[in-house]
Design a protein around this motif. Sequence first.
Motif, PDB file in Angstrom:
ATOM      1  N   LEU A 105      56.006 -26.637   2.919  1.00  9.50           N
ATOM      2  CA  LEU A 105      55.042 -26.789   1.830  1.00  9.50           C
ATOM      3  C   LEU A 105      53.783 -25.977   2.108  1.00  9.50           C
ATOM      4  O   LEU A 105      53.255 -25.305   1.206  1.00  9.50           O
ATOM      5  CB  LEU A 105      54.686 -28.269   1.649  1.00  9.50           C
ATOM      6  CG  LEU A 105      53.666 -28.588   0.554  1.00  9.50           C
ATOM      7  CD1 LEU A 105      54.175 -28.138  -0.811  1.00  9.50           C
ATOM      8  CD2 LEU A 105      53.348 -30.079   0.530  1.00  9.50           C
ATOM      9  N   ASP A 106      53.293 -26.017   3.339  1.00 10.83           N
ATOM     10  CA  ASP A 106      52.108 -25.226   3.692  1.00 10.83           C
ATOM     11  C   ASP A 106      52.375 -23.736   3.496  1.00 10.83           C
ATOM     12  O   ASP A 106      51.514 -23.007   2.980  1.00 10.83           O
ATOM     13  CB  ASP A 106      51.710 -25.505   5.148  1.00 10.83           C
ATOM     14  CG  ASP A 106      51.230 -26.934   5.360  1.00 10.83           C
ATOM     15  OD1 ASP A 106      50.866 -27.587   4.357  1.00 10.83           O
ATOM     16  OD2 ASP A 106      51.229 -27.402   6.514  1.00 10.83           O
ATOM     17  N   GLY A 107      53.556 -23.298   3.897  1.00 11.37           N
ATOM     18  CA  GLY A 107      53.899 -21.886   3.730  1.00 11.37           C
ATOM     19  C   GLY A 107      54.013 -21.489   2.269  1.00 11.37           C
ATOM     20  O   GLY A 107      53.538 -20.424   1.870  1.00 11.37           O
ATOM     21  N   LYS A 108      54.643 -22.351   1.451  1.00  9.05           N
ATOM     22  CA  LYS A 108      54.777 -22.057   0.021  1.00  9.05           C
ATOM     23  C   LYS A 108      53.413 -22.034  -0.671  1.00  9.05           C
ATOM     24  O   LYS A 108      53.170 -21.210  -1.562  1.00  9.05           O
ATOM     25  CB  LYS A 108      55.677 -23.101  -0.650  1.00  9.05           C
ATOM     26  CG  LYS A 108      57.128 -23.072  -0.206  1.00  9.05           C
ATOM     27  CD  LYS A 108      57.833 -21.821  -0.665  1.00  9.05           C
ATOM     28  CE  LYS A 108      59.304 -21.829  -0.246  1.00  9.05           C
ATOM     29  NZ  LYS A 108      59.986 -20.561  -0.608  1.00  9.05           N
ATOM     30  N   ASN A 109      52.524 -22.940  -0.264  1.00  2.28           N
ATOM     31  CA  ASN A 109      51.177 -22.952  -0.851  1.00  2.28           C
ATOM     32  C   ASN A 109      50.415 -21.672  -0.510  1.00  2.28           C
ATOM     33  O   ASN A 109      49.717 -21.106  -1.353  1.00  2.28           O
ATOM     34  CB  ASN A 109      50.402 -24.173  -0.371  1.00  2.28           C
ATOM     35  CG  ASN A 109      50.781 -25.439  -1.125  1.00  2.28           C
ATOM     36  OD1 ASN A 109      51.061 -25.397  -2.323  1.00  2.28           O
ATOM     37  ND2 ASN A 109      50.813 -26.561  -0.433  1.00  2.28           N
ATOM     38  N   ARG A 110      50.556 -21.227   0.749  1.00  4.44           N
ATOM     39  CA  ARG A 110      49.893 -19.971   1.140  1.00  4.44           C
ATOM     40  C   ARG A 110      50.467 -18.793   0.361  1.00  4.44           C
ATOM     41  O   ARG A 110      49.721 -17.915  -0.092  1.00  4.44           O
ATOM     42  CB  ARG A 110      50.061 -19.738   2.645  1.00  4.44           C
ATOM     43  CG  ARG A 110      49.206 -20.624   3.526  1.00  4.44           C
ATOM     44  CD  ARG A 110      49.155 -20.107   4.952  1.00  4.44           C
ATOM     45  NE  ARG A 110      50.466 -20.105   5.566  1.00  4.44           N
ATOM     46  CZ  ARG A 110      50.978 -21.121   6.247  1.00  4.44           C
ATOM     47  NH1 ARG A 110      50.274 -22.240   6.398  1.00  4.44           N
ATOM     48  NH2 ARG A 110      52.178 -21.048   6.788  1.00  4.44           N
ATOM     49  N   TRP A 111      51.788 -18.803   0.182  1.00  5.79           N
ATOM     50  CA  TRP A 111      52.419 -17.705  -0.545  1.00  5.79           C
ATOM     51  C   TRP A 111      52.020 -17.729  -2.018  1.00  5.79           C
ATOM     52  O   TRP A 111      51.776 -16.669  -2.612  1.00  5.79           O
ATOM     53  CB  TRP A 111      53.922 -17.800  -0.395  1.00  5.79           C
ATOM     54  CG  TRP A 111      54.707 -16.790  -1.173  1.00  5.79           C
ATOM     55  CD1 TRP A 111      55.724 -17.034  -2.016  1.00  5.79           C
ATOM     56  CD2 TRP A 111      54.525 -15.370  -1.177  1.00  5.79           C
ATOM     57  NE1 TRP A 111      56.210 -15.862  -2.560  1.00  5.79           N
ATOM     58  CE2 TRP A 111      55.480 -14.816  -2.066  1.00  5.79           C
ATOM     59  CE3 TRP A 111      53.643 -14.505  -0.539  1.00  5.79           C
ATOM     60  CZ2 TRP A 111      55.595 -13.465  -2.308  1.00  5.79           C
ATOM     61  CZ3 TRP A 111      53.741 -13.138  -0.788  1.00  5.79           C
ATOM     62  CH2 TRP A 111      54.701 -12.629  -1.664  1.00  5.79           C
ATOM     63  N   LEU A 112      51.930 -18.913  -2.619  1.00  7.20           N
ATOM     64  CA  LEU A 112      51.525 -19.014  -4.017  1.00  7.20           C
ATOM     65  C   LEU A 112      50.094 -18.509  -4.204  1.00  7.20           C
ATOM     66  O   LEU A 112      49.772 -17.887  -5.222  1.00  7.20           O
ATOM     67  CB  LEU A 112      51.639 -20.463  -4.497  1.00  7.20           C
ATOM     68  CG  LEU A 112      51.365 -20.704  -5.985  1.00  7.20           C
ATOM     69  CD1 LEU A 112      52.398 -19.974  -6.845  1.00  7.20           C
ATOM     70  CD2 LEU A 112      51.381 -22.187  -6.303  1.00  7.20           C
ATOM     71  N   GLU A 113      49.256 -18.772  -3.221  1.00  2.87           N
ATOM     72  CA  GLU A 113      47.875 -18.286  -3.274  1.00  2.87           C
ATOM     73  C   GLU A 113      47.828 -16.760  -3.247  1.00  2.87           C
ATOM     74  O   GLU A 113      46.988 -16.127  -3.890  1.00  2.87           O
ATOM     75  CB  GLU A 113      47.088 -18.849  -2.084  1.00  2.87           C
ATOM     76  CG  GLU A 113      45.646 -18.384  -2.029  1.00  2.87           C
ATOM     77  CD  GLU A 113      44.965 -18.797  -0.738  1.00  2.87           C
ATOM     78  OE1 GLU A 113      43.909 -18.225  -0.427  1.00  2.87           O
ATOM     79  OE2 GLU A 113      45.495 -19.686  -0.033  1.00  2.87           O
TER      80      GLU A 113
END
Length: 637
Positions: A105-113
């Motif tokens: 989830l942390d990685g996906k949030n960073r990627w979405l940003e």
Amino acid sequence: MSQNTIQCRLVASVVTRQQLWKLMADKNTPLINELLLQVAQDPDFETWRQKGKIPTGIVKQLCTVLKTDSRFIGQPGRFYTSAIARVNYIYKSWLALMKRLQYQLDGKNRWLEMLRSDAELVETSGVNLKSLRIKATEILAQVTPQSDMVEPQPAKGKKRQKTKKSKDSSSDRSVSKSLFEAYKNTEDNLSRCAISYLLKNRCKVSDKEEDPKKFAQRRRKVEIQIERLREKLAARIPKGRDLTDAKWLETLMIATQKFPSNEAEAKSWQDSLLKKSSRVPFPVSFETNEDMTWFKNKNGRICVKFNGLSEHTFQIYCDSRQLHWFQRFYEDQQIKRLGKGKHSSSLFTLRSGLIAWQEEEGKGEPWDVNHLILYCSVDTRLWTDEGTNLVREEKAEEVAKAITKTKAKDDLNEKQLAYIKRKNSTLAKINNPFPRPSKPLYKGQSDILVGVSLGLEKPATVAVVNGSTSKVLTQRSIKQILGDNYRLLNRQRQQKHSLSHQRQVAQTLAAPNQFGESELGLYVDRLIAQEIVAIAQEYKAGSIVLPKLGDMREKVQSEVQAKAEQKSDLIEVQEKYAKQYRVSVHQWSYGRLIANLQSQAVKAGIVIKESKQPNRGTSQEKAKELAINAYYSREIT
């Protein structure tokens, strides 16, 4: 990994089965449920959840207090030990899953940003798209290894080809990792936008105009993945097994007497009512091989008794293919008994056991309807003399190190001297191995790997690769793997399609829809696994590389949902669009196929490795990339 699991059915008298059921269902399972609840109610539970593990000894402390509780008193000591081990295992698995999901989830949030359209990047950076591409090219040159940027000069009369390194996906991952690090470490707005541009274009500078519709679909796919991960992280903690259906009845009473306050509450009621509760208690594990005593009855049938249940006898009923294992368990204990302490049980082929109830359909008492199953963990190396010598050397080295470490201390006390004496005795026993049949060990070449890609239409595709040269030695499609048995795969697919149709009709009529399936799928999996292992042996492969399946279905689900949302804004249309594809996604049991492959490879002495399966390319290309990625990953390690 040389451990394998075999199973058999345990046959015992009605009195024995009844007493065992009551111990497991009325005492042990409620104890495990209570331990699971008390761990979750601990004030430090959230801290443990963040760390991803429970401190050692916590469950044991809780169990010590509960031993005096009237609800759980009267169990054999092994049952309490099994309950502690079971709760530790459940929470270890659950916390590891939560930690992995949080990491994703942390990685996906960073990627979405970071994931923004070209128009957004141009607006944020303050430069035009051409200048942004120039900056991206400069950054790419800085993070790309020089050897990857240089192409060899083509020979006269031949087409120009890129070097193998430039095609190597491990280099792409290295560049991608460097770009993520650069994004994190820089504060320059233009550099960040250029890095985002590179990452969304697979570490390349594209000269094509971006399709806004495709980008919106891509971004929505990531948003859906984040939503699904958040739902999983909000999942309830382990609750154990409710054999009395008390929770189900409680939810039913609530649902019939009041309206839900919101959709979330209604969904929780629905999930609780639709969830099929377990009808059998938790299994009981016997962690040491001397917790089980093997003997033969007057009819010559192998029987077993368990520590804590020594007054009860269980007869072994198994397939002829597994009978030799149980014969070996009996022989090992006989040799040790007749040797009068000259042999060590650490060289027993049997490592541990587990008693479980297998749920069956029928009417009557549960101990009469359900079957008792014994699962045994064995070390396949200890079947032969050559494998036993390998294990013996490993254990002898461990014991010798422990003795040397203790002797190095000054002024040894009586306890330490007794410890050294025991270890010397153990060392002498280990060096007196059991008689075993001789069989040469399999020796594969470490640079030869067998990549196995999995897919929907093609369940398995094989590529045998020389990792040092990246050369493909041979490739096999699923049709070539199965040969004349390929017709069985088509028949199994037709059966699943027919069952799916019958289930849909039954659901429409509100009729029972739990249709049992034949064992044809399992048989096909075994055929595939046997042939893949045979291919590995033919080419003297050192390892078989299987894909990690943790995120495979999640990726497909989010991609399908994103496409469905692009198709229409109506929920009904989206569901209809995605339904058939989702059905096909779940038509094949990848986990079962991998389990069979692992089992067959362990028997043959071939190492199993895992690698991430690429999303793009043909099934043959994916199998090749799997093997190459695993080889380079091993080299880096």
